[in-house]
Structures are given as structure tokens and as C-alpha cells.
Design a protein around this motif. Structure first.
Motif, PDB file in Angstrom:
ATOM      1  N   MET A  26       4.904  -8.743   0.535  1.00 46.04           N
ATOM      2  CA  MET A  26       3.668  -9.042  -0.370  1.00 46.04           C
ATOM      3  C   MET A  26       3.859  -9.366  -1.731  1.00 46.04           C
ATOM      4  O   MET A  26       3.205 -10.183  -2.303  1.00 46.04           O
ATOM      5  N   HIS A  30       3.000 -12.792  -4.007  1.00 43.95           N
ATOM      6  CA  HIS A  30       2.044 -12.722  -4.937  1.00 43.95           C
ATOM      7  C   HIS A  30       2.552 -12.610  -6.417  1.00 43.95           C
ATOM      8  O   HIS A  30       1.867 -12.213  -7.165  1.00 43.95           O
ATOM      9  N   LEU A  89      -1.411  -1.997  -0.705  1.00 45.38           N
ATOM     10  CA  LEU A  89      -1.607  -3.186  -0.452  1.00 45.38           C
ATOM     11  C   LEU A  89      -1.912  -4.190  -1.502  1.00 45.38           C
ATOM     12  O   LEU A  89      -2.696  -3.812  -2.528  1.00 45.38           O
ATOM     13  N   LEU A  90      -1.319  -5.221  -1.491  1.00 48.63           N
ATOM     14  CA  LEU A  90      -1.561  -6.266  -2.750  1.00 48.63           C
ATOM     15  C   LEU A  90      -2.018  -7.429  -2.416  1.00 48.63           C
ATOM     16  O   LEU A  90      -1.774  -7.944  -1.223  1.00 48.63           O
ATOM     17  N   LEU A  91      -3.282  -7.708  -3.062  1.00 46.91           N
ATOM     18  CA  LEU A  91      -4.076  -8.898  -2.429  1.00 46.91           C
ATOM     19  C   LEU A  91      -4.018 -10.070  -3.399  1.00 46.91           C
ATOM     20  O   LEU A  91      -4.853 -10.980  -3.001  1.00 46.91           O
ATOM     21  N   ALA A  92      -3.700  -9.605  -4.617  1.00 46.17           N
ATOM     22  CA  ALA A  92      -4.053 -11.002  -5.554  1.00 46.17           C
ATOM     23  C   ALA A  92      -2.880 -11.498  -6.204  1.00 46.17           C
ATOM     24  O   ALA A  92      -1.663 -10.449  -6.284  1.00 46.17           O
TER      25      ALA A  92
END
Length: 99
Positions: A26, A30, A89-92
Motif C-alpha cells: 500500500m 501511494h 489502510l492507505l487509500l490516497a
């Protein structure tokens, strides 16, 4: 200034190498700034290539091993340390935070 993104994995009861590998993947997806991914652990089995395993040298248990993040000499001099829990949790994109 150098950046180390670090996590701590101790024992197999809750989190195994799959969690470290997923977190590293992740981060890789990102972030575009230079960094090294470091895992403080007593068991480096199953960690993907590119993850630096740093042995846990003190007799601490579980989450107490996070204290080693502050131990002098654990990281390179002048390096910024960014700690992430294994259940993060990495989303961006992380570039703004990293720089």
C-alpha cells in the motif's frame, strides 16, 4: 532528509508477515518520494523483498516493542521516522504527508 516508514511485528498471534507485506505494498502504491520500509521483528520469515527487517533485540512483548522506535541508533542519523500500525489502510497519495 531521508525517510523511513516503519512497522513492528511481534509474534504470530494477531499479525503475520502477510500484514507487513500488504502494508508495504500500500505504501509503495501511494508514495513517490524516496523512502525505505523497515519492519522491526523477531521473525522475518515471509517478508517480501525490499522490506528491511530489523531484529527486536530487547526482551519486550507485543506492542511494547514499539518503544524501540525511540531507541538511539535504531535508525540512521537524521532520518525521519514514520510509524504505521499493521492494521493501517492507505487509500490516497501520501506525498504531502511524507514531505
Amino acid at each position: 532528509m531521508a525517510l523511513a516508514i516503519a512497522c513492528v511485528k511481534h509474534g504470530l498471534k494477531l499479525y503475520d508477515a502477510r500484514y507487513v507485506n500488504c502494508l508495504a505494498a500500500m505504501v509503495r502504491r501511494h508514495i513517490t518520494v524516496p523512502y525505505r520500509f523497515v519492519c522491526l521483528t523477531e521473525d522475518a520469515k515471509g517478508l517480501c523483498e525490499g522490506i528491511e527487517a530489523v531484529p527486536l533485540t530487547d526482551n519486550l512483548y507485543g506492542y511494547w516493542n514499539k518503544l524501540l522506535l525511540f531507541k538511539p541508533g535504531m535508525f540512521q542519523k537524521g532520518e525521519r521516522i514514520w510509524y504505521l500500525d499493521l492494521d493501517t489502510l492507505l487509500l490516497a497519495n501520501l506525498d504531502d504527508l511524507a514531505s
